[in-house]
Structures are given as C-alpha cells and as structure tokens.
Design an enzyme around this catalytic site. Structure first.
Site, mmCIF file in Angstrom:
data_model
loop_
_atom_site.group_PDB
_atom_site.id
_atom_site.type_symbol
_atom_site.label_atom_id
_atom_site.label_comp_id
_atom_site.label_asym_id
_atom_site.label_seq_id
_atom_site.Cartn_x
_atom_site.Cartn_y
_atom_site.Cartn_z
ATOM 1 N N THR A 76 0.839 -1.209 0.000
ATOM 2 C CA THR A 76 0.000 0.000 0.000
ATOM 3 C C THR A 76 0.871 1.255 0.000
ATOM 4 O O THR A 76 0.671 2.170 -0.798
ATOM 5 C CB THR A 76 -0.926 -0.011 1.239
ATOM 6 O OG1 THR A 76 -1.791 -1.141 1.118
ATOM 7 C CG2 THR A 76 -1.752 1.264 1.358
ATOM 8 N N ASN A 154 -5.364 -9.273 -8.071
ATOM 9 C CA ASN A 154 -5.488 -10.030 -6.820
ATOM 10 C C ASN A 154 -6.822 -10.745 -6.674
ATOM 11 O O ASN A 154 -6.948 -11.651 -5.860
ATOM 12 C CB ASN A 154 -5.261 -9.103 -5.615
ATOM 13 C CG ASN A 154 -6.056 -7.830 -5.690
ATOM 14 O OD1 ASN A 154 -6.005 -7.096 -6.670
ATOM 15 N ND2 ASN A 154 -6.824 -7.553 -4.659
ATOM 16 N N GLN A 184 1.148 -9.366 -6.328
ATOM 17 C CA GLN A 184 0.639 -10.739 -6.468
ATOM 18 C C GLN A 184 1.467 -11.581 -7.437
ATOM 19 O O GLN A 184 1.155 -12.760 -7.627
ATOM 20 C CB GLN A 184 -0.825 -10.735 -6.924
ATOM 21 C CG GLN A 184 -1.783 -10.118 -5.921
ATOM 22 C CD GLN A 184 -1.979 -10.950 -4.650
ATOM 23 O OE1 GLN A 184 -1.522 -12.084 -4.540
ATOM 24 N NE2 GLN A 184 -2.661 -10.375 -3.678
ATOM 25 N N SER A 204 5.356 -6.573 -1.814
ATOM 26 C CA SER A 204 4.977 -6.685 -0.403
ATOM 27 C C SER A 204 5.486 -8.010 0.154
ATOM 28 O O SER A 204 5.489 -9.019 -0.556
ATOM 29 C CB SER A 204 3.449 -6.613 -0.326
ATOM 30 O OG SER A 204 3.015 -6.923 0.972
ATOM 31 N N CYS A 326 -9.594 -6.875 1.400
ATOM 32 C CA CYS A 326 -10.062 -5.565 1.841
ATOM 33 C C CYS A 326 -11.528 -5.317 1.513
ATOM 34 O O CYS A 326 -12.121 -4.371 1.983
ATOM 35 C CB CYS A 326 -9.179 -4.459 1.278
ATOM 36 S SG CYS A 326 -8.665 -4.762 -0.373
HETATM 37 C C1 LIG Z 1 -2.338 -6.233 -5.810
HETATM 38 C C2 LIG Z 1 -2.100 -5.696 -4.439
HETATM 39 N N1 LIG Z 1 -1.482 -4.515 -4.280
HETATM 40 C C3 LIG Z 1 -1.235 -4.005 -3.070
HETATM 41 C C4 LIG Z 1 -1.611 -4.656 -1.930
HETATM 42 C C5 LIG Z 1 -1.329 -4.036 -0.588
HETATM 43 O O1 LIG Z 1 -0.215 -4.631 0.011
HETATM 44 P P1 LIG Z 1 -0.014 -4.523 1.599
HETATM 45 O O2 LIG Z 1 -1.010 -5.438 2.228
HETATM 46 O O3 LIG Z 1 1.412 -4.957 1.799
HETATM 47 O O4 LIG Z 1 -0.206 -3.111 1.956
HETATM 48 C C6 LIG Z 1 -2.284 -5.889 -2.029
HETATM 49 C C7 LIG Z 1 -2.748 -6.595 -0.830
HETATM 50 O O5 LIG Z 1 -3.697 -7.336 -0.846
HETATM 51 C C8 LIG Z 1 -2.521 -6.424 -3.320
HETATM 52 O O6 LIG Z 1 -3.148 -7.588 -3.491
#
Ligand SMILES: Cc1ncc(COP(=O)(O)O)c(C=O)c1O
Length: 387
Positions: A76, A154, A184, A204, A326
């Site tokens: 994020t 995702n 992902q 991540s 989320c």
């Molecule tokens: C495609 C994608 N981008 C960004 C994120 C966010 O990552 P983080 O949980 O490390 O903030 C996620 C988390 O589900 C994700 O699936």
C-alpha cells in the site's frame, strides 16, 4: 473442521504464513543484532550490515542496483509513494491513466490526486479481466505523466499485458512513468523492471511467506520522486524513519526461499476446476484462461451468494475468500467484478495457493467445494434452476 482439527488455508492472496527460516532470520535481528542501522557503534554497524545484505538480495532478485530500492511498510505504501511522489513533481492538470481493476491503494490514491487538480482516467478491462493495450494507446495524451496497470490482479489472477503496455508508453513519451503493482506476482512470475517496461514496481512481504508491514518500491534508474514526509536520511531521504530491519531481513529471506513451482500449482487449478465442474457445471473460472496465473483462481457460481459458500466451506475447515481481503468484510460488490461486467448475482470465491499448500489439501478442497455446490443447490432455488 476436518477430523485432524487443521484447516486447509486457500487464501494466500490475502496473506501467507511466515516460513520458519524467515522467523529465525528476523528473530536474530530483533534480539541479537538489534541496533539502529544509523548508530555508529558496533551494534548499529551490525544492523546496517544486515540491512545492506537484505537490500543486495532483493536487488539481485529483481536485477536492479541496491540504490533502486526504497523500503516501505508494504504494498500500500509503495503504491502511495509511487503515485504521490511522482505527482508532487508534476504541474497540476497532469493526466493519469489508471486501470479500473487496480488495488484500492492505487485506485483510491489516484482519486485523491484527482481531487487535488490532477486529471484521472480509469482504463476499462475486457470481460476477460484484461486491460487492452490498444485502449492505453488511444488514451495516452501529451500531459499523461503516469500510467498504472498491475501485473496480476489479486481477485481474478489474471496477468496483464504489462510488457506491451510498457513498450507503447515509452514509445509515446519516455518521461511518462509506468507503475506496475507486482504484489501478487513476486516470486511466481519474472518481475524485472526492464522486462516489464516499468519505471516503478511495488512489492509486499506478506504475500510471499514473509512478514506483514514491509515491502518496497523499486525505481527505474531515471525515476525521481518527492518524499511524502520529512525526517532523517533513511532510504536516501525518500522514505524517512528508522528502517524496519527485521521486516526487511524477513522480506529478503522470503524472496530467497521463493520457488515458483508453477507447473505443480497449475495442476492444482486444473484439478479443482475439473472436479468442481463435474458436479456443478454452471460454476466457471473468472477471466481469460490464457492469462490466468496458476496460484489464484476466481470461481464464479451463478445464483449463489459468495458468503454462503465461504461459510459452508469454513464450517468444514476450508478457508477461502469471498473476494479481495479488503472488500470481504464489507459486503460491497468488488470494483474488479463490476469492471469485468460479471453479473451481480454471480457469487465469486477466490482460492489461492502458496508454498505450504499440498496436493492433498487441494484434492480435499475440490471434493468439498463440489459437495457444497450440490448441497447448497437444494437451499438456493436460483442455483437449482440453473442445473
Ligand atoms: C495487488 C495488491 N497490491 C497491493 C496490496 C497491498 O499490500 P499490503 O497489504 O502490503 O499493503 C495488495 C494486498 O492485498 C494487493 O493484493
């Protein structure tokens, strides 16, 4: 719950268990070499060495130089730094092209910028969940300073044609930045900046059996960013704050342990689909089959609310998701499914696999999902009518 009391976890796209080797590497820098990497005494120097080593491992994996990596608190923040850090160096009125299926950390940050005087256009996707490169080409403008298209979605596991998109952006204007969210795909598909044609790449730790709360933004050589806040000189001033050394060491260790055994995982998806469709022929996999990655499967069932199947499976010890982590706590329709034009009465469950998934887990889950769909048909008339 199964008789052995252990649940079958098929939600690795939400998060993954941390591998023991990762825990052990992290524990060492939490309890023994725990210094602050900015301190100039021995404890600080030891921590700095761990930090440098971890940065080197990640840089080698991504085929960039260590100074192209900026550690963040996760995907994020990496996405926020990419968008906000790029926009702050632009004049208001600049134009952004963001795919409609991006993670909210990209989409909502872009919408924040749209509220601050930047112009935002959301790129549609095909019914197969793919951003068509020709749509990007048609919409690129002289003022376009940023394009964002994720590597693998995702919710659907659909791989986007980022290489092609990256190429045509550079042809249009080499100064236009291309953000690829590789959260992902890291560890499963090649995620090199030059191969993807990306200028900014976000990753991540917790999706690859590393810890939560750590990630990084990888920058192309020419890329300049404005920091989001002030502070010390950590991460070359781009992301001030004492480094999360345990998290960073854990991320590097998890990356070292990644083994993209795509072939065997692909057989999981095939087995699941065959088994499920044998008993419930109306169920189908979301997205363009030619672009589906093996470790994420979006299974759609006409007439069945997602939560019903998710709860039915959980009672029997199989943990799956009713969409992105989320979204799944709110019962909002996913923006990804809406963008793809999936009918609102098609329930979707996401099954995703990781290093700790076994073939036995998948076989058991396939049998249970097929049984579940058959059993639920008797209580969901809309499902019965389609059989
Ligand atoms: C495609 C994608 N981008 C960004 C994120 C966010 O990552 P983080 O949980 O490390 O903030 C996620 C988390 O589900 C994700 O699936």
């Amino acid at each position: 719950m199964p008789s052995n009391g252990k649940s079958i976890y098929l939600d690795h796209a939400a998060t993954t268990p941390v591998l023991p080797e990762v825990v052990s590497a992290m524990s060492n820098v939490m309890c023994i070499d725990f210094g602050n990497p900015s301190s100039r005494h021995g404890a600080g120097l030891a921590a700095e060495e761990h930090l440098d080593r971890a940065r080197g491992v990640i840089a080698r994996h991504l085929d960039v130089s260590p100074d192209q990596i900026v550690f963040t608190s996760g995907g994020t923040e990496a996405n926020a730094l990419a968008l906000l850090g790029t926009a702050r160096l632009q004049r208001k009125g600049g134009h952004m092209l963001i795919s409609a299926i991006e993670h909210p950390s990209v989409l909502r940050t872009a919408r924040l910028l749209a509220g601050q005087g930047f112009s935002l256009e959301e790129l549609p996707v095909t019914g197969g969940g793919v951003v068509d490169p020709s749509t990007v080409k048609d919409r690129l403008r002289r003022e376009t300073f940023l394009v964002a298209v994720m590597h693998v979605n995702n919710e659907t596991g659909i791989r986007q044609p980022v290489e092609e998109i990256g190429h045509l952006i550079k042809e249009h204007d080499p100064r236009c930045r291309f953000l690829v969210d590789a959260v992902q795909s890291l560890g499963v598909l090649p995620t090199r900046l030059d191969v993807l044609g990306a200028d900014l790449l976000s990753v991540s730790g917790h999706k690859i059996h590393g810890p939560k709360g750590v990630g990084c933004l990888v920058l192309g050589r020419e890329v300049r960013l404005a920091p989001l806040w002030g502070g010390g000189d950590q991460e070359r001033g781009l992301r001030p704050g004492t480094e999360n050394v345990p998290g960073i060491v854990g991320l590097a260790k998890a990356l070292e342990l990644c083994r993209p055994e795509v072939a065997s995982v692909a057989s999981y998806t095939t087995h699941l689909l065959t088994e499920i469709q044998r008993r419930a022929p109306h169920a189908y996999a979301l997205g363009d089959p030619a672009r589906r990655v093996p470790h994420i499967l979006g299974l759609a069932v006409p007439g069945l609310p997602s939560e019903v199947l998710v709860h039915w499976l959980e009672e029997r010890g199989v943990l799956v998701s009713s969409g992105a982590a989320c979204h799944s706590r709110k019962s909002l329709r996913s923006h990804v499914l809406t963008a793809m034009g999936v009918p609102p009465d098609h329930g979707v469950v996401r099954l995703s696999f990781g290093h700790t998934t076994t073939e036995a887990d998948v076989r058991r889950a396939a049998t249970l999902i097929a049984q579940g769909l058959a059993a639920l048909a008797s209580v969901h008339p809309s499902l019965v009518s389609r059989r």
